[in-house]
Motif scaffolding. Sequence first.
Motif, PDB file in Angstrom:
ATOM      1  N   VAL A 123      22.748  46.356  16.736  1.00 29.64           N
ATOM      2  CA  VAL A 123      22.065  46.439  15.437  1.00 29.64           C
ATOM      3  C   VAL A 123      21.177  45.216  15.232  1.00 29.64           C
ATOM      4  O   VAL A 123      20.007  45.325  14.813  1.00 29.64           O
ATOM      5  CB  VAL A 123      23.100  46.563  14.305  1.00 29.64           C
ATOM      6  N   LEU A 124      21.688  44.038  15.557  1.00 30.67           N
ATOM      7  CA  LEU A 124      20.913  42.818  15.363  1.00 30.67           C
ATOM      8  C   LEU A 124      19.752  42.735  16.353  1.00 30.67           C
ATOM      9  O   LEU A 124      18.672  42.230  16.011  1.00 30.67           O
ATOM     10  CB  LEU A 124      21.822  41.597  15.505  1.00 30.67           C
ATOM     11  N   ALA A 125      19.961  43.208  17.576  1.00 31.52           N
ATOM     12  CA  ALA A 125      18.879  43.181  18.567  1.00 31.52           C
ATOM     13  C   ALA A 125      17.698  44.027  18.093  1.00 31.52           C
ATOM     14  O   ALA A 125      16.534  43.620  18.224  1.00 31.52           O
ATOM     15  CB  ALA A 125      19.396  43.674  19.914  1.00 31.52           C
ATOM     16  N   ARG A 126      17.989  45.199  17.551  1.00 32.55           N
ATOM     17  CA  ARG A 126      16.901  46.038  17.041  1.00 32.55           C
ATOM     18  C   ARG A 126      16.206  45.377  15.853  1.00 32.55           C
ATOM     19  O   ARG A 126      14.980  45.464  15.707  1.00 32.55           O
ATOM     20  CB  ARG A 126      17.444  47.410  16.652  1.00 32.55           C
ATOM     21  N   ALA A 127      17.004  44.717  14.996  1.00 27.88           N
ATOM     22  CA  ALA A 127      16.413  44.036  13.840  1.00 27.88           C
ATOM     23  C   ALA A 127      15.491  42.907  14.296  1.00 27.88           C
ATOM     24  O   ALA A 127      14.429  42.684  13.696  1.00 27.88           O
ATOM     25  CB  ALA A 127      17.517  43.496  12.935  1.00 27.88           C
TER      26      ALA A 127
ATOM     27  N   THR B 255      36.549  46.241  15.792  1.00 26.35           N
ATOM     28  CA  THR B 255      35.349  45.618  15.234  1.00 26.35           C
ATOM     29  C   THR B 255      34.099  45.901  16.049  1.00 26.35           C
ATOM     30  O   THR B 255      32.993  45.826  15.516  1.00 26.35           O
ATOM     31  CB  THR B 255      35.529  44.094  15.110  1.00 26.35           C
ATOM     32  N   THR B 256      34.248  46.216  17.322  1.00 26.93           N
ATOM     33  CA  THR B 256      33.128  46.585  18.189  1.00 26.93           C
ATOM     34  C   THR B 256      31.924  45.662  18.022  1.00 26.93           C
ATOM     35  O   THR B 256      30.887  46.057  17.502  1.00 26.93           O
ATOM     36  CB  THR B 256      32.695  48.037  17.948  1.00 26.93           C
ATOM     37  N   ARG B 257      32.078  44.441  18.519  1.00 29.01           N
ATOM     38  CA  ARG B 257      30.976  43.479  18.431  1.00 29.01           C
ATOM     39  C   ARG B 257      29.729  43.981  19.151  1.00 29.01           C
ATOM     40  O   ARG B 257      28.614  43.601  18.812  1.00 29.01           O
ATOM     41  CB  ARG B 257      31.413  42.131  19.019  1.00 29.01           C
ATOM     42  N   HIS B 258      29.910  44.819  20.181  1.00 29.74           N
ATOM     43  CA  HIS B 258      28.729  45.308  20.894  1.00 29.74           C
ATOM     44  C   HIS B 258      27.827  46.106  19.958  1.00 29.74           C
ATOM     45  O   HIS B 258      26.598  46.074  20.081  1.00 29.74           O
ATOM     46  CB  HIS B 258      29.153  46.168  22.093  1.00 29.74           C
ATOM     47  N   ALA B 259      28.437  46.841  19.007  1.00 31.95           N
ATOM     48  CA  ALA B 259      27.635  47.607  18.059  1.00 31.95           C
ATOM     49  C   ALA B 259      26.873  46.675  17.129  1.00 31.95           C
ATOM     50  O   ALA B 259      25.691  46.902  16.823  1.00 31.95           O
ATOM     51  CB  ALA B 259      28.523  48.555  17.259  1.00 31.95           C
ATOM     52  N   MET B 260      27.520  45.615  16.680  1.00 34.65           N
ATOM     53  CA  MET B 260      26.853  44.627  15.833  1.00 34.65           C
ATOM     54  C   MET B 260      25.710  43.966  16.600  1.00 34.65           C
ATOM     55  O   MET B 260      24.611  43.770  16.064  1.00 34.65           O
ATOM     56  CB  MET B 260      27.884  43.578  15.394  1.00 34.65           C
TER      57      MET B 260
ATOM     58  N   PRO C  73      20.690  48.797   5.898  1.00 36.19           N
ATOM     59  CA  PRO C  73      21.437  50.058   5.964  1.00 36.19           C
ATOM     60  C   PRO C  73      22.221  50.209   7.263  1.00 36.19           C
ATOM     61  O   PRO C  73      23.304  50.802   7.267  1.00 36.19           O
ATOM     62  CB  PRO C  73      20.365  51.141   5.819  1.00 36.19           C
ATOM     63  N   ASP C  74      21.692  49.670   8.373  1.00 34.03           N
ATOM     64  CA  ASP C  74      22.453  49.702   9.625  1.00 34.03           C
ATOM     65  C   ASP C  74      23.765  48.949   9.478  1.00 34.03           C
ATOM     66  O   ASP C  74      24.824  49.427   9.900  1.00 34.03           O
ATOM     67  CB  ASP C  74      21.646  49.087  10.770  1.00 34.03           C
ATOM     68  N   LEU C  75      23.699  47.756   8.898  1.00 30.78           N
ATOM     69  CA  LEU C  75      24.907  46.947   8.731  1.00 30.78           C
ATOM     70  C   LEU C  75      25.910  47.627   7.809  1.00 30.78           C
ATOM     71  O   LEU C  75      27.119  47.622   8.070  1.00 30.78           O
ATOM     72  CB  LEU C  75      24.539  45.565   8.179  1.00 30.78           C
TER      73      LEU C  75
ATOM     74  N   VAL D 268      26.480  53.597  17.206  1.00 28.86           N
ATOM     75  CA  VAL D 268      25.733  52.473  16.650  1.00 28.86           C
ATOM     76  C   VAL D 268      24.704  53.033  15.680  1.00 28.86           C
ATOM     77  O   VAL D 268      23.833  53.815  16.087  1.00 28.86           O
ATOM     78  CB  VAL D 268      25.037  51.672  17.760  1.00 28.86           C
ATOM     79  N   PRO D 269      24.768  52.668  14.395  1.00 31.59           N
ATOM     80  CA  PRO D 269      23.802  53.203  13.431  1.00 31.59           C
ATOM     81  C   PRO D 269      22.375  52.807  13.801  1.00 31.59           C
ATOM     82  O   PRO D 269      22.130  51.731  14.339  1.00 31.59           O
ATOM     83  CB  PRO D 269      24.229  52.547  12.108  1.00 31.59           C
ATOM     84  N   ASP D 270      21.436  53.661  13.486  1.00 27.48           N
ATOM     85  CA  ASP D 270      20.023  53.366  13.730  1.00 27.48           C
ATOM     86  C   ASP D 270      19.202  54.030  12.630  1.00 27.48           C
ATOM     87  O   ASP D 270      18.580  55.071  12.824  1.00 27.48           O
ATOM     88  CB  ASP D 270      19.603  53.877  15.106  1.00 27.48           C
TER      89      ASP D 270
END
Length: 208
Positions: A134-138, A126-131, A80-82, A72-74
Amino acid sequence: MTPTRRRGQRLDDAILDATWQILHEAGYARLTFEAVAAAAGTSRPVLSRRWPTRAELALAAMERAAPPVAAVPDTGGLRPDLIDLLREAVNGFGAVRGEVLAGLLAETARDPDAAAAVRAWIARSTTRHAMAAVLARAAERGEIPTADLSARVLRLPFDLARNEVILGGLPLADDVIASIVDDVVLPLVGAAGRERPASATASGSPDS
C-alpha cells in the motif's frame, strides 16, 4: 445408535470448532482440555496428543477462525487503502476477544516457544507485506516521500488496533480505525519519509 468414529481432519475440525466456541463465548480463562473434549465429543488425551498446551490449542483455533489478511486494497488513494487494510485486519484478529489475546500473552510470557507462537500469529494477522505494498503504491503516486520505512512503522497501525481490542474489547468502531489512520499513520509515514537520511535508504522493499 453408536456415533461414527471420527479421524483426521474431521476430528481436528470438531475440536477446533469447540475450542473457538468456548473462546468466543466464555473466554480464555474457561478454556480447558476437559471442556473442549466434552464439547467435541472426544477425550482429553486425543487433544493433548495434537496440542500439548492450552495456548497451542487456542492458537490453532484462532488460526482457523481468523485467517490473516489475504488481499491488498487498491482504491487509488493512500487513506482509503489504509482504512480498508486495517479494517480487514481487525476483522481477522478482532474476531478474537481482547480477553483471549490478553490471556494468551500473559500465559506464554514465561514460555519462549509458546510466546514465539503467539508472536508469529500476531505477525501473520498484521501482514506487513500488505502495508508495504500500500505504501509503495502511495509513494509511486507521490502521496508520501518514500515507502522505505522500518518494519516497526509497518506494524504500527496493526499494533495500535490490536491494543484497542485488548484494552477496550469489541467491536472496534470505524471512527477508531479512521483516527488511527488520520492521527497517527498518515503523519508518521510522511514525517518518516522526510526525516530519513538519504544514506539510510536501502534498496529493495521493506520487511514483509
